[in-house]
Design a protein around this motif. Structure first.
Motif, PDB file in Angstrom:
ATOM      1  N   ASP A   1      -0.969  -8.064  16.430  1.00 31.96           N
ATOM      2  CA  ASP A   1       0.104  -8.857  15.816  1.00 31.96           C
ATOM      3  C   ASP A   1      -0.026 -10.326  16.218  1.00 31.96           C
ATOM      4  O   ASP A   1       0.133 -11.226  15.393  1.00 31.96           O
ATOM      5  CB  ASP A   1       1.465  -8.295  16.257  1.00 31.96           C
TER       6      ASP A   1
ATOM      7  N   ARG B   1      -0.689 -11.198   4.733  1.00 34.40           N
ATOM      8  CA  ARG B   1       0.241 -10.433   5.567  1.00 34.40           C
ATOM      9  C   ARG B   1       0.701  -9.161   4.857  1.00 34.40           C
ATOM     10  O   ARG B   1       0.899  -8.118   5.486  1.00 34.40           O
ATOM     11  CB  ARG B   1       1.430 -11.317   5.972  1.00 34.40           C
TER      12      ARG B   1
ATOM     13  N   TRP C   1      -2.056  -6.672   5.174  1.00 35.24           N
ATOM     14  CA  TRP C   1      -2.072  -6.239   6.573  1.00 35.24           C
ATOM     15  C   TRP C   1      -1.001  -5.173   6.828  1.00 35.24           C
ATOM     16  O   TRP C   1      -1.263  -4.112   7.380  1.00 35.24           O
ATOM     17  CB  TRP C   1      -1.850  -7.470   7.465  1.00 35.24           C
ATOM     18  N   ASN C   2       0.217  -5.466   6.394  1.00 33.57           N
ATOM     19  CA  ASN C   2       1.298  -4.519   6.653  1.00 33.57           C
ATOM     20  C   ASN C   2       1.082  -3.214   5.899  1.00 33.57           C
ATOM     21  O   ASN C   2       1.397  -2.125   6.413  1.00 33.57           O
ATOM     22  CB  ASN C   2       2.651  -5.144   6.291  1.00 33.57           C
ATOM     23  N   GLU C   3       0.523  -3.317   4.700  1.00 33.07           N
ATOM     24  CA  GLU C   3       0.245  -2.126   3.911  1.00 33.07           C
ATOM     25  C   GLU C   3      -0.779  -1.245   4.645  1.00 33.07           C
ATOM     26  O   GLU C   3      -0.643  -0.015   4.707  1.00 33.07           O
ATOM     27  CB  GLU C   3      -0.313  -2.565   2.549  1.00 33.07           C
TER      28      GLU C   3
ATOM     29  N   LEU D   1      -1.333  -1.120   7.862  1.00 34.88           N
ATOM     30  CA  LEU D   1      -0.691  -0.495   9.026  1.00 34.88           C
ATOM     31  C   LEU D   1       0.133   0.719   8.610  1.00 34.88           C
ATOM     32  O   LEU D   1       0.105   1.771   9.256  1.00 34.88           O
ATOM     33  CB  LEU D   1       0.227  -1.494   9.739  1.00 34.88           C
ATOM     34  N   THR D   2       0.885   0.553   7.527  1.00 39.06           N
ATOM     35  CA  THR D   2       1.753   1.635   7.070  1.00 39.06           C
ATOM     36  C   THR D   2       0.930   2.849   6.654  1.00 39.06           C
ATOM     37  O   THR D   2       1.258   3.989   7.006  1.00 39.06           O
ATOM     38  CB  THR D   2       2.616   1.156   5.884  1.00 39.06           C
ATOM     39  N   GLU D   3      -0.135   2.596   5.909  1.00 39.35           N
ATOM     40  CA  GLU D   3      -0.955   3.716   5.426  1.00 39.35           C
ATOM     41  C   GLU D   3      -1.592   4.512   6.568  1.00 39.35           C
ATOM     42  O   GLU D   3      -1.735   5.735   6.462  1.00 39.35           O
ATOM     43  CB  GLU D   3      -2.058   3.182   4.493  1.00 39.35           C
TER      44      GLU D   3
ATOM     45  N   VAL E   1      -0.321   5.131   9.487  1.00 43.46           N
ATOM     46  CA  VAL E   1       0.694   5.996  10.090  1.00 43.46           C
ATOM     47  C   VAL E   1       1.078   7.142   9.158  1.00 43.46           C
ATOM     48  O   VAL E   1       1.187   8.298   9.588  1.00 43.46           O
ATOM     49  CB  VAL E   1       1.942   5.171  10.491  1.00 43.46           C
ATOM     50  N   ILE E   2       1.278   6.832   7.888  1.00 45.05           N
ATOM     51  CA  ILE E   2       1.674   7.896   6.956  1.00 45.05           C
ATOM     52  C   ILE E   2       0.526   8.900   6.787  1.00 45.05           C
ATOM     53  O   ILE E   2       0.731  10.123   6.794  1.00 45.05           O
ATOM     54  CB  ILE E   2       2.097   7.307   5.589  1.00 45.05           C
TER      55      ILE E   2
END
Lengths: 347, 347
Positions: free
Chosen positions: B151, B162, B165-167, B169-171, B173-174
């Motif tokens: 981060d 960004r 990047w956030n997408e 990170l989310t993928e 975890v899911i």
């Protein structure tokens, strides 16, 4: 929180806090819906986070973030301040989910902890593998998702605010690691325990959120005020936590009965007693703690009353910190009211 | 990676990758030094991350991020691209540390996993509490720190980058959550398993890093190229992974012997076999998998050869994707060389 001297300022803060709730609900609903579309199981991490957000909590960090922002003259219609406050709550929920795995804690905000709930479901349904590992795995990922959603809400932070934000995140992890290490190694080092407690309570809950809020406005002159106020009130906050654990209702009379001693936890309360009393020092230096003897000794030295007096002093220090040019009078009163709430709460 | 057709482009990528290594070492050294000053134990989370970074790894994600950036015409002297590539490696290391807790995996990059190492130290020193919980707690926090350092390195991302990047990170975890859930519930759903594999391999390792790199330059016209290339090559990457597990050396002959079957893992390889063959479908639908029978059936239908042919097709698809205006010829050759490396690696 009680009603402040200045109704307008107080109402403003509450109105923004209500928007924080809406934002949290919105982000979590969107995320659940989005991954449900792939598979119903995909909604689980966001649902775990939502469950804990909905279970309440004091919203201390959002409240201080918004107060720092408004006291520094931030625009009450700012979406960024609301997003930032919501992000703080998500980070907090993520930390709680991970902490409960670390501490093997089974309950949180009056509900089963995320890992406990999922381990129980795994066992009840006879799924493949070990229930404990499954529950903890689901919880680790749910905590990770909370952090990622917080990252999303802080996308628009200006550079100065982003530095405060990252510092806050780092301190949570280092403080938590040291807490785990000190407990495992039975370290008796009141100075270190104090550092950990200040890092995990004062800075994280009060000082950094205030600073983060103010940094959104670009104003830096309030930083020293918020540091003094936050560090003093943060310590009072942690000591009150310790008193509530020790005496049940936040009062300081009678014998300490709480779980911290059972768990051999070097709390700020106990670190204070160690520094003051050779008897307590000897008892916590033993290989195995004699908890009944420790309780007796803490009662003899009236540690509860001493901590209560220390809270009074810290509360006054926090009020004094507000007495500086640049703090708008209405916000001085509001932050004073918040200090009273935090230092003298009973749960 | 082998030497590309265009020495200059290839050298540029390697030079930036070397700067990524320096950046990673620098950030981790600073973090260790900083928290050591509080207490030697404070350096532990950063040391765990550094240990894994130093143990090597393919640096696939940094390589694709830098390639996306340079192919889109990014400035080779950009510090941001290097930071972003380093951040991807940190996120990857953080995910590996958490994954090893989830999977109870004891080794990573030829060294003990973070949780294993710390649980063993806890046991050897006779520290207080349960060794497993201690080791896992330390690992959860070390993984959290890796994410926080990432981060920090991405603080300067422009809004479009960004979002990518956030997408990403989310993928992660899911995808990881669904992987855990599907394994626990013994779900036989080749479509879902395929989605998970694509999410966890292709998108995360190739497509999103390429897109992230390109988005740093503000150019968006390469997004469709990178999507086709990344999704095809990502699937080839995952299928090669499955082949390496099944046949040991990445070849496709003989009987599948790897651990994925033992662990009842619905790999992309197996999901492909399920779709094609009723015998395999019946075997994996049973309450308990008959692993020897499954091995025999997979050998009978020559699944290895089929997967090898599928990799050939996906590799070609990736090459075709590069054949578009806007992709500089030198980078088309470099990305083609990378595709060959990824699809036909033997470890």
């Amino acid at each position: 929180m009680t009603v402040s001297a200045d109704e307008e300022v107080h109402g403003l803060r509450l109105r923004l806090l209500a928007r924080v709730e809406e934002r949290l609900a919105g982000v979590l609903d969107t995320e659940r819906a989005r991954w449900s579309a792939v598979d119903p199981r995909g909604a689980s991490p966001a649902a775990s986070v939502a469950h804990l957000v909905e279970a309440g909590g004091k919203r201390l960090r959002p409240a201080f973030c918004l107060s720092g922002f408004l006291a520094a003259g931030g625009d009450p219609d700012s979406g960024l301040a609301v997003d930032c406050a919501a992000a703080l709550e998500l980070i907090h929920v993520g930390a709680l989910i991970h902490d409960d795995v670390l501490d093997a804690a089974d309950e949180r905000r009056g509900r089963p902890a995320v890992h406990t709930k999922h381990a129980a479901e795994h066992a009840a349904r006879g799924w493949r593998g070990e229930s404990r590992r499954y529950g903890e795995g689901v919880a680790v990922l749910a905590g990770d998702l909370a952090d990622i959603l917080a990252d999303r809400l802080t996308a628009g932070l200006p550079p100065q605010a982003r530095a405060v934000w990252n510092e806050l995140l780092t301190e949570i992890v280092i403080g938590q690691h040291l807490d785990v290490a000190v407990a495992a190694e039975s370290v008796v080092d009141p100075g270190l325990s104090r550092w950990i407690a200040v890092c995990k309570s004062g800075r994280y809950s009060i000082h950094r959120p205030l600073l983060l809020g103010a940094s959104l406005t670009g104003r830096t002159d309030l930083a020293p005020v918020f540091e003094r106020y936050g560090e003093a009130l943060g310590e009072a906050f942690q000591l009150r936590d310790d008193l509530i654990d020790a005496y049940g209702d936040g009062g300081a009379a009678g014998k300490p009965v709480g779980l911290d001693l059972e768990r051999n936890k070097m709390t700020l309360l106990l670190a204070t007693a160690v520094r003051r009393d050779a008897g307590v020092r000897a008892l916590v230096s033993a290989e195995e703690w004699d908890v009944p003897a420790l309780r007796r000794r803490l009662t003899e030295i009236a540690i509860g009353e001493e901590i209560e007096a220390r809270i009074d002093g810290l509360h006054q220090e926090a009020l004094d910190a507000l007495d500086r040019p640049g703090v708008p009078p209405a916000w001085r009163d509001e932050l004073a009211a918040m200090a009273r709430e935090v230092a003298y709460r009973d749960r």
